[in-house]
Design an enzyme around this catalytic site. Structure first.
Site, short mmCIF file in Angstrom:
data_model
loop_
_atom_site.label_atom_id
_atom_site.label_comp_id
_atom_site.label_asym_id
_atom_site.label_seq_id
_atom_site.Cartn_x
_atom_site.Cartn_y
_atom_site.Cartn_z
CB VAL A 14 -0.97 -0.01 1.21
CG1 VAL A 14 -1.83 1.24 1.20
CG2 VAL A 14 -1.84 -1.26 1.17
CE LYS A 103 -6.03 -4.69 7.72
NZ LYS A 103 -5.91 -5.01 6.33
CD GLU A 127 -13.59 5.30 3.14
OE1 GLU A 127 -14.29 6.26 3.39
OE2 GLU A 127 -14.01 4.11 3.19
CB VAL A 130 -13.47 -0.50 6.64
CG1 VAL A 130 -14.64 -1.46 6.50
CG2 VAL A 130 -13.16 -0.24 8.10
CG ASP A 199 -8.30 -8.26 7.59
OD1 ASP A 199 -7.46 -7.38 7.82
OD2 ASP A 199 -9.13 -8.21 6.66
CE LYS A 203 -10.18 -5.36 6.23
NZ LYS A 203 -10.01 -6.34 5.15
N GLY A 300 -5.50 -5.11 -1.97
CA GLY A 300 -4.55 -4.84 -3.06
C GLY A 300 -4.01 -3.42 -2.96
N1 HSE Z 1 -5.95 -8.92 3.90
C1 HSE Z 1 -7.01 -8.04 3.63
C2 HSE Z 1 -8.04 -8.77 2.77
C3 HSE Z 1 -6.48 -6.82 2.89
O1 HSE Z 1 -7.75 -9.85 2.26
O2 HSE Z 1 -9.15 -8.27 2.61
C4 HSE Z 1 -7.31 -5.60 3.08
O3 HSE Z 1 -7.49 -5.24 4.39
#
Ligand code: HSE
Length: 427
Positions: A14, A103, A127, A130, A199, A203, A300
């Site tokens: 990122v 997150k 932003e 999530v 993860d 979120k 991504g």
């Molecule tokens: N590892 C996370 C996913 C990336 O696969 O959605 C974005 O937060």
């Protein structure tokens, strides 16, 4: 701020994606200029898709966060504690706005960080934390303030959705698909965070807190993941007309906010059942709106970096922008007619009088303009003696197709007006 000077900590997928965007900002619609003042990461010399030689290097993220030349601190390091948390606190304490994609940090410490940001009167924006490139935080926080939200559901982990989709589609093993998700940059550095549901839970907790004005309490979120799902489960569910997906849900009960993440089996008509691959989606329900669903790339480098940039653009002042988002430094474009050379496939419906040679005249009229038939259906003549014919063409020039359709309309065997509709190949 007319010009925003960034300190970027974290140069993974990122971070590098953001540097690329800043370097290409002439083609974007930012309200002003963005400049990178300094960068920080674990390793300076690691191979990266962008060059960082032009930026000041900081071994320590917190030193970058409080550097006097930095207007906005961008935290893309990850991790709920440790250096990321310390650097964000340092920036806020120094009165600098923070933009983060982290997150885990927001889910675990959002409450305390919110208090700190408010006590210093600075923005803390997340932003990108999530649903990657899907602009859901600001929509939920700012655009849906007139909605009494009852329920938020979503697919919030691209890796898990890619896993369940791709295993079923190609009968591939869990490990094989997970490897690919890592190669494509969807998965976290530690993919157990993805497959355990953690993860998505981070979120979901953030969305639940915004949707229901609830104090963020991650300990009350119930979490299970896709790590126990086998190909057999996906295949058998499919035979029953069900899709298994990792679903996040937040709803308001009489006692308070319930937030959970777990695999669910969805009937095919369910609004989330056909959201496939690494896509994320968020569905918000409540009166008087009804429901709204936002879908897009949830993981991504590019999509997530675009969400970070969206937050950065909110930090320019004055905040009142042109209603169409234009500024003097933007490229000013004009509206034009579509070029006749633009290409598309077409659906063409004609009614032909049921006579020998009618179909041949039709195909000649098309061939004369280089329009080639991909599929053709002809039905028996109706009570008026006209046979409906439906054609799907190959991709051709829109101008050629228009000329061909005019010739078809003028054929003596054509009854009534043909119907010509372009086929959108983007689906
Ligand atoms: N590892 C996370 C996913 C990336 O696969 O959605 C974005 O937060």
């Amino acid at each position: 701020m007319k010009k925003v000077r960034l300190g970027i900590a974290g140069l993974g997928h990122v971070g590098c994606g953001l540097i690329e965007l800043v370097e290409q900002q002439a083609g974007l619609r930012l309200p002003g200029e963005v400049e990178i003042v300094g960068v920080s990461a674990r390793s300076r010399s690691r191979n990266r898709p962008v060059s960082i030689g032009a930026y000041r290097w900081f071994d320590d993220a917190a030193t970058l966060a409080e550097d006097p030349d930095v207007d906005v601190f961008v935290e893309l390091m990850g991790g709920s504690d440790g250096p990321a948390k310390f650097a964000v606190e340092t920036a806020l304490n120094a009165g600098k706005p923070v933009v983060t994609a982290n997150k885990a940090l927001i889910a675990m410490h959002g409450q305390a960080l919110e208090d700190l940001a408010q006590s210093r009167d600075v923005d803390l924006m997340f932003e990108a934390a999530v649903a990657g490139g899907v602009p859901v935080v600001r929509v939920l926080r700012d655009s849906l303030t007139g909605v009494t939200i009852q329920r938020v559901t979503g697919i919030l982990n691209g890796t898990c959705n890619f896993l369940t989709t791709e295993m079923l589609r190609a009968a591939r093993s869990y490990d094989d698909v997970l490897d690919e998700a890592q190669r494509l940059g969807y998965a976290e550095a530690d993919p157990t965070l993805d497959v355990s549901g953690m993860d998505a839970a981070h979120k979901a907790a953030i969305l639940a807190s915004i949707a229901f004005t609830a104090d963020l309490d991650f300990n009350r979120v119930s979490v299970s993941g896709v790590d126990t799902i086998e190909l057999l489960d996906l295949v058998l569910a499919d035979r029953l007309g069900l899709r298994i997906k990792l679903i996040a849900e937040a709803l308001l009960s009489d006692q308070g906010v319930v937030c959970r993440v777990a695999p669910m089996a969805l009937p095919m008509h369910h609004p989330l059942a056909r959201i496939d691959g690494s896509l994320n989606t968020v569905r918000v329900e409540g009166p008087p709106l009804g429901a709204v669903t936002l879908t897009g790339p949830g993981a991504g480098a590019g999509p997530t970096a675009s969400a970070v940039m969206g937050d950065i653009s909110k930090l320019f002042s004055p905040t009142a922008r042109s209603p169409f988002g234009r500024a003097n430094h933007h490229v000013r474009r004009t509206f034009v007619d579509a070029a006749p050379t633009e290409r598309s496939a077409f659906f063409l419906r004609v009614k032909l009088s049921d006579k020998p040679g009618a179909l041949a005249s039709l195909s000649e009229a098309l061939a004369a303009q280089n329009v080639s038939v991909d599929k053709l259906l002809q039905d028996s003549a109706d009570e008026t003696g006209a046979s409906p014919v439906a054609i799907m063409t190959h991709v051709c020039s829109r101008g050629d197709m228009r000329v061909a359709a005019a010739h078809v309309a003028g054929l003596s065997c054509t009854v009534g007006s043909p119907q010509l509709i372009p086929i959108d190949s983007m689906a």
